[in-house]
Design an enzyme around this catalytic site. Sequence first.
Site, short mmCIF file in Angstrom:
data_model
loop_
_atom_site.label_atom_id
_atom_site.label_comp_id
_atom_site.label_asym_id
_atom_site.label_seq_id
_atom_site.Cartn_x
_atom_site.Cartn_y
_atom_site.Cartn_z
N TRP A 103 0.83 -1.21 0.00
CA TRP A 103 0.00 0.00 0.00
C TRP A 103 0.86 1.26 0.00
O TRP A 103 0.54 2.24 -0.67
CB TRP A 103 -0.99 -0.03 1.18
CG TRP A 103 -1.93 -1.18 1.07
CD1 TRP A 103 -2.01 -2.26 1.90
CD2 TRP A 103 -2.91 -1.41 0.04
NE1 TRP A 103 -2.98 -3.15 1.44
CE2 TRP A 103 -3.53 -2.64 0.31
CE3 TRP A 103 -3.30 -0.69 -1.09
CZ2 TRP A 103 -4.54 -3.17 -0.49
CZ3 TRP A 103 -4.31 -1.22 -1.91
CH2 TRP A 103 -4.91 -2.44 -1.59
N ASP A 171 -1.81 6.58 6.62
CA ASP A 171 -2.82 5.65 6.13
C ASP A 171 -3.08 4.64 7.24
O ASP A 171 -2.24 3.78 7.52
CB ASP A 171 -2.28 4.95 4.86
CG ASP A 171 -3.23 3.87 4.33
OD1 ASP A 171 -4.30 3.65 4.94
OD2 ASP A 171 -2.90 3.26 3.29
N LYS A 195 -12.15 -2.30 6.79
CA LYS A 195 -11.41 -3.22 7.67
C LYS A 195 -11.84 -3.07 9.12
O LYS A 195 -12.27 -4.04 9.72
CB LYS A 195 -9.91 -3.00 7.51
CG LYS A 195 -9.41 -3.67 6.22
CD LYS A 195 -8.34 -2.92 5.51
CE LYS A 195 -8.15 -3.51 4.11
NZ LYS A 195 -7.46 -2.59 3.22
C1 LIG Z 1 -6.90 -2.10 2.11
C2 LIG Z 1 -5.91 -1.02 2.21
C3 LIG Z 1 -5.86 0.03 1.29
C4 LIG Z 1 -6.76 0.10 0.08
O1 LIG Z 1 -8.01 0.50 0.43
P1 LIG Z 1 -9.15 0.76 -0.66
O2 LIG Z 1 -10.22 1.35 0.19
O3 LIG Z 1 -9.48 -0.55 -1.27
O4 LIG Z 1 -8.62 1.72 -1.65
C5 LIG Z 1 -4.93 1.04 1.49
N1 LIG Z 1 -4.09 1.00 2.54
C6 LIG Z 1 -4.11 0.01 3.44
C7 LIG Z 1 -3.15 0.02 4.58
C8 LIG Z 1 -5.01 -1.04 3.30
O5 LIG Z 1 -5.02 -2.04 4.20
#
Ligand SMILES: *Cc1c(COP(=O)(O)O)cnc(C)c1O
Length: 360
Positions: A103, A171, A195
Amino acid sequence: MTKRIYNFNPGPSTLPLPVLEEMQAELLDYKGTGMSILETSHRSPEFAEILAETKALIRELAGLSEDYHILFMGGGASMQFATIPLNFLKDGKSADYVNTGVWSKKAIKEAKIIGNVNLAGSSDDKNFTYLPQSLNLSPDACYVHMTSNNTIFGTQWHRFPDTGNVPLICDMSSDIFSRTLPFDMFQMIYAGAQKNLGPAGVTLVIMHKDLAARAKEGLNAMLSYATYIEKDSLFNTPPAYGIYMVMLVLRWIKKQGGLTAVEKVNDQKQKTLYGAIDNSGGYFKGTTEVESRSWMNVTMRMRDEDLEKKFIAEAKAAGLVGLKGHRSVGGIRASMYNAMTLAGIERLVAFMDDFKKSNP
Ligand SMILES: *Cc1c(COP(=O)(O)O)cnc(C)c1O
């Protein structure tokens, strides 16, 4: 009774059962309106209440002042990879990025389309099995970007660097509100909800007003944070049902006793599962450095791929699903976000034990 299994999927992932039940109870007739929130205007008083309560819960749980804007956007965390540099990476300047997995790498790729990126640290050399301890931060960077939990590789930052006057952007898609943190050390936090917070389709953005003030002007409306700030996330139709679900999840977190209580359960879960791995005599092997282990995504390998396949298939038959590791790591990954119960982890550990006995 409806059949429920233990869902270890990395995202979308398991949701708290009381939240699903509440959605179900309110689906056809939301608070006597005779319709669903799915069918309700985002300009209605019902939705205004939901938006206000969701924001208030976030502020309360994270201990954030009114100096932070709380925004809801679409496009997932992946869209933030583009909107962050679009808004904050200025011409002739650069941004610091820490590369700790898939990511982070995607965020870096998007930023490079917009401007200069300084790689402030990376664990690429060992397939992201650790977190770089010393970072090469530049004092005049537009911002520092980090990924708090590396969902695919199973590492998690347990302490964050002091970036001084440079805004720290994080993030937190896969560990937001899973633990207490000094949230006000970040100028921006963002997370795709699917998540730890709710469904796919809504992205939470928390932004300090000092960072907001630095944004570039003249961007397209939907790509500009200023639009979401000025219109309280109601410039266009927001992911309204998703926001309602996030509200229910946050209420559930508050009911547990807030982040301190949630962290305590998550700590028990990680101790239980890593304990089982470490006490298996090498039968199960963790894939990351011990100090960098994630409390959310536990990655492990077994002695060969056939055995791993058998493990995953038999676990599924036993009601433990979603344990296959990401293709870049292989092996097994158990994602255990807030909604995964300690009972679920205990079931998994018991299954691991039985499997080891029957497949020595
Ligand atoms: C799942 C994830 C993403 C991507 O998220 P989307 O909402 O599918 O764009 C980005 N960063 C991390 C750390 C993730 O676990």
